[in-house]
Design an enzyme around this catalytic site. Structure first.
Site, PDB file in Angstrom:
ATOM      1  N   THR A 160       0.912  -1.132   0.000  1.00 41.49           N
ATOM      2  CA  THR A 160       0.000   0.000   0.000  1.00 41.49           C
ATOM      3  C   THR A 160       0.945   1.172   0.000  1.00 41.49           C
ATOM      4  OG1 THR A 160      -1.771  -1.108   1.165  1.00 41.49           O
ATOM      5  CG2 THR A 160      -1.665   1.231   1.515  1.00 41.49           C
ATOM      6  N   ASN A 214      -4.501  -3.096  -2.521  1.00 45.52           N
ATOM      7  CA  ASN A 214      -4.508  -4.135  -1.495  1.00 45.52           C
ATOM      8  C   ASN A 214      -3.147  -4.830  -1.510  1.00 45.52           C
ATOM      9  OD1 ASN A 214      -5.293  -5.551   0.698  1.00 45.52           O
ATOM     10  ND2 ASN A 214      -6.444  -7.090  -0.418  1.00 45.52           N
ATOM     11  N   GLN A 272      -9.200  -5.689  -3.672  1.00 41.86           N
ATOM     12  CA  GLN A 272      -9.682  -5.195  -2.378  1.00 41.86           C
ATOM     13  C   GLN A 272     -10.840  -6.029  -1.820  1.00 41.86           C
ATOM     14  OE1 GLN A 272      -7.685  -2.961  -0.315  1.00 41.86           O
ATOM     15  NE2 GLN A 272      -7.800  -1.798  -2.209  1.00 41.86           N
ATOM     16  N   ASP A 310     -10.649  -7.753   1.495  1.00 40.50           N
ATOM     17  CA  ASP A 310     -10.779  -7.062   2.786  1.00 40.50           C
ATOM     18  C   ASP A 310     -12.165  -7.267   3.410  1.00 40.50           C
ATOM     19  OD1 ASP A 310      -8.235  -6.177   3.150  1.00 40.50           O
ATOM     20  OD2 ASP A 310      -8.593  -4.118   2.518  1.00 40.50           O
ATOM     21  N   GLY A 367      -1.133  -3.246   5.779  1.00 42.63           N
ATOM     22  CA  GLY A 367      -2.315  -4.063   6.088  1.00 42.63           C
ATOM     23  C   GLY A 367      -2.724  -3.867   7.533  1.00 42.63           C
TER      24      GLY A 367
HETATM   25  O1  DON Z   1      -7.328  -1.371   3.359  1.00 40.91           O
HETATM   26  C1  DON Z   1      -6.583  -2.122   3.957  1.00 40.91           C
HETATM   27  O2  DON Z   1      -6.497  -2.171   5.162  1.00 40.91           O
HETATM   28  C2  DON Z   1      -5.659  -3.015   3.157  1.00 40.91           C
HETATM   29  N1  DON Z   1      -6.236  -3.301   1.876  1.00 40.91           N
HETATM   30  C3  DON Z   1      -4.350  -2.338   3.062  1.00 40.91           C
HETATM   31  C4  DON Z   1      -3.337  -3.167   2.374  1.00 40.91           C
HETATM   32  C5  DON Z   1      -1.967  -2.806   2.710  1.00 40.91           C
HETATM   33  O3  DON Z   1      -1.700  -1.964   3.523  1.00 40.91           O
HETATM   34  C6  DON Z   1      -0.913  -3.571   2.052  1.00 40.91           C
HETATM   35  N2  DON Z   1       0.351  -3.087   2.429  1.00 40.91           N
HETATM   36  N3  DON Z   1       1.332  -3.041   2.776  1.00 40.91           N
END
Ligand code: DON
Length: 556
Positions: free
Chosen positions: A363, A383, A402, A405, A456
């Site tokens: 991300t 994602n 996504q 999630d 994440g």
């Molecule tokens: O929205 C979220 O929480 C996740 N889709 C974020 C993904 C993410 O941070 C991947 N990274 N390092």
């Protein structure tokens, strides 16, 4: 006479050099090219929102594993006159989605369906989000803001070693999903440029036709066809109907700080508020940073907050999310009643409060403060790395995954090991729960910190620890960002530590008290990009050395 002139010149030159110019604006992001494009917009007289649009689009070009036009994100802002707000341009479920879309006829999760290929794609929000920001706050023409990204896509950029490694890691998957000729399967050597003419053309269409250039017309058709061929259900209506939403931030006080962060459909702000409020009565700074007691306190607060996350958090447009209750200080004090300094709590015995496998992750977060005093923090994502791996060849961009999630099955952990409840189950047009935590901190009523990170489920705890390092442990912002981090998320019941950063004795002592620690799960946690503004209004940007992150400044 000539000698006099000579000395005068030396004097003037010397004066110039001895007075370092004051930093009046900063952009810090995952890639130098993007930070440079952002700061140039500010140099041209643009504001932080203009720079946000240009930086975001530049990241979509030069950081394709997470920067995107095929994904979504959240923005937090604070205007120079102190107004704080957030924009949600998170992806949403296609209208033909349903609760069991990732399960087989026996009700078991079909492996990979929510993470790879067409069905994993949520309706992208980024382009609609950027136009929304421009409509409300932009000061330069959109054409000016998109042009640098068009040039970057056309001229190309040299990927860093980290990027080359990442592309290599996914090459086979890119080929299996998109065919041999797909752009990111071409053989790249160190020093080669990635030129993405298709993306340059897509951005030109957007430049000419506005957001309709993406959500209607040829590009939209390509998106829908690519997804359909890959087994997905996203249709043209989904694209036509996408709308971003301005949302009230989560606001709470921690000691003398006023903190604003992202509310649902992100869990970030609520969990950050919960953890900080749970630890507030214990006066953390009496325990040295990353000492056993500091770790215990934070782990136990994290455990309890992520437990609440699993039951109560989801898209608040579809559920009643009891925000006020969840961040109530009295409720949170009670949550910590079962905490003991003697012994670890067991996650199985911590239930959500009563109110009546990792793959490489990617991300990206960037922070901007302009010379007018506006601040913007954006976390945006596909994602996981390169999202669904589905590449819209004709458009030159990846689509997100996504949908993972959502709680694709109640009790089934997602990519980040997070367990979700019915409140986060798939429903048509609903937004999937996020952990993204773009955050703004005020001190004495003034802007003090803008920050956020990828990671994440670990986003929340990385933001948390950076805030604590600054305000509890008095660290300069760069040290606060660099400092080793740890993470606990209720389930799996395990403390994740950054590798080689915590002593053996500390780990042994924690284990003796019942804390579960599996060193094979240790990993780098987050890449925080932050800007700190001190009492004299001096700006310092901190780019996380864990990545290729980079800060650019405008000096007066
Ligand atoms: O929205 C979220 O929480 C996740 N889709 C974020 C993904 C993410 O941070 C991947 N990274 N390092």
């Amino acid at each position: 006479m000539i000698r006099l002139l000579f000395f005068l010149l030396i004097f003037l030159f010397g004066c110039n050099n001895s007075q370092p110019k004051k930093i009046v604006a900063a952009v810090v992001s995952a890639k130098k090219e993007a930070s440079e494009i952002g700061i140039k917009i500010i140099e041209k007289g643009g504001n932080a929102f203009d720079a946000m649009i240009a930086t975001d689009l530049a990241l979509a070009v030069c950081y394709p594993s997470a920067g995107n036009i095929g994904g979504g994100g959240f923005m937090i802002y604070r205007t120079s006159d102190g107004q704080v707000g957030t924009l949600d341009y998170r992806e949403k479920a296609p209208e033909k989605s349903n609760k069991d879309m990732f399960l087989d006829s026996d009700g078991n999760v079909i492996k990979g369906k929510s993470t790879i290929g067409g069905l994993s794609v949520g309706v992208p929000g980024t382009i609609a989000g950027l136009f929304e920001v421009h409509k409300r706050f932009g000061s330069l023409p959109f054409e000016t803001l998109i042009e640098p990204a068009i040039q970057l896509a056309r001229k190309g950029y040299v990927p860093t070693k980290n990027q080359l490694k990442n592309i290599e890691l996914y090459k086979d998957l890119f080929v299996s999903i998109n065919g041999k000729k797909t752009l990111f399967a071409s053989n790249l050597k160190e020093g080669d440029r990635i030129i993405n003419e298709a993306l340059a053309k897509t951005l030109e269409v957007i430049k000419e036709n506005g957001k309709d250039g993406f959500y209607k017309g040829e590009i939209a058709k390509h998106i829908v066809n690519n997804i359909k061929e890959s087994g997905g259900i996203l249709n043209i209506n989904d694209l036509n109907n996408y709308t971003p939403k301005w949302r009230t931030p989560i606001y709470f006080k921690y000691k003398d700080l006023d903190i604003y962060s992202m509310g649902p459909p992100s869990s970030g702000g609520i969990c950050l508020a919960q953890i900080l409020s749970m630890i507030e009565p214990y006066n953390l700074n009496q325990y040295p940073q990353n000492s056993i007691k500091a770790i215990q306190l934070l782990v136990e607060a994290q455990r309890r907050s992520y437990s609440d996350r699993s039951k109560f958090l989801g898209d608040s447009d579809y559920n009643n999310v009891p925000i006020d209750y969840l961040i109530n200080k009295y409720y949170l004090k009670n949550r910590m009643k079962s905490f003991s300094w003697e012994k670890a709590s067991i996650s199985e015995s911590i239930n959500p409060g009563d109110i009546s496998t990792f793959e490489s992750e990617e991300t990206t977060h960037y922070s901007i403060v302009d010379n007018y005093g506006n601040a913007v923090g954006v976390t945006t994502t596909l994602n996981s790395s390169f999202g669904s791996k589905l590449f819209v060849e004709q458009g030159g961009f990846f689509l997100n995954n996504q949908m993972d999630d959502f709680s694709i099955k109640i009790g089934q952990p997602n990519l980040y090991g997070l367990i979700g409840g019915d409140v986060n189950s798939v429903q048509p047009n609903k937004r999937m729960l996020s952990s993204m935590t773009p955050t703004i901190v005020e001190k004495d009523g003034k802007l003090s910190l803008v920050l956020g990170t990828p990671g994440g489920s670990t986003i929340i705890t990385s933001v948390l620890q950076t805030i604590l390092n600054i305000y509890e442990y008095g660290m300069p912002v760069q040290k606060a960002v660099n400092s080793p981090r740890f993470h606990h998320q209720w389930f799996p019941d395990n403390i994740v530590f950054e590798p080689n950063a915590f002593g053996e004795k500390l780990i042994k002592d924690l284990k003796r008290m019942g804390y579960k620690i599996d060193p094979s799960k240790n990993k780098i946690l987050g890449r925080v990009d932050a800007i700190y503004i001190n009492q004299d209004n001096l700006l310092t940007a901190a780019a996380d050395p864990r990545g290729d992150d980079n800060a650019q400044y405008l000096r007066e």
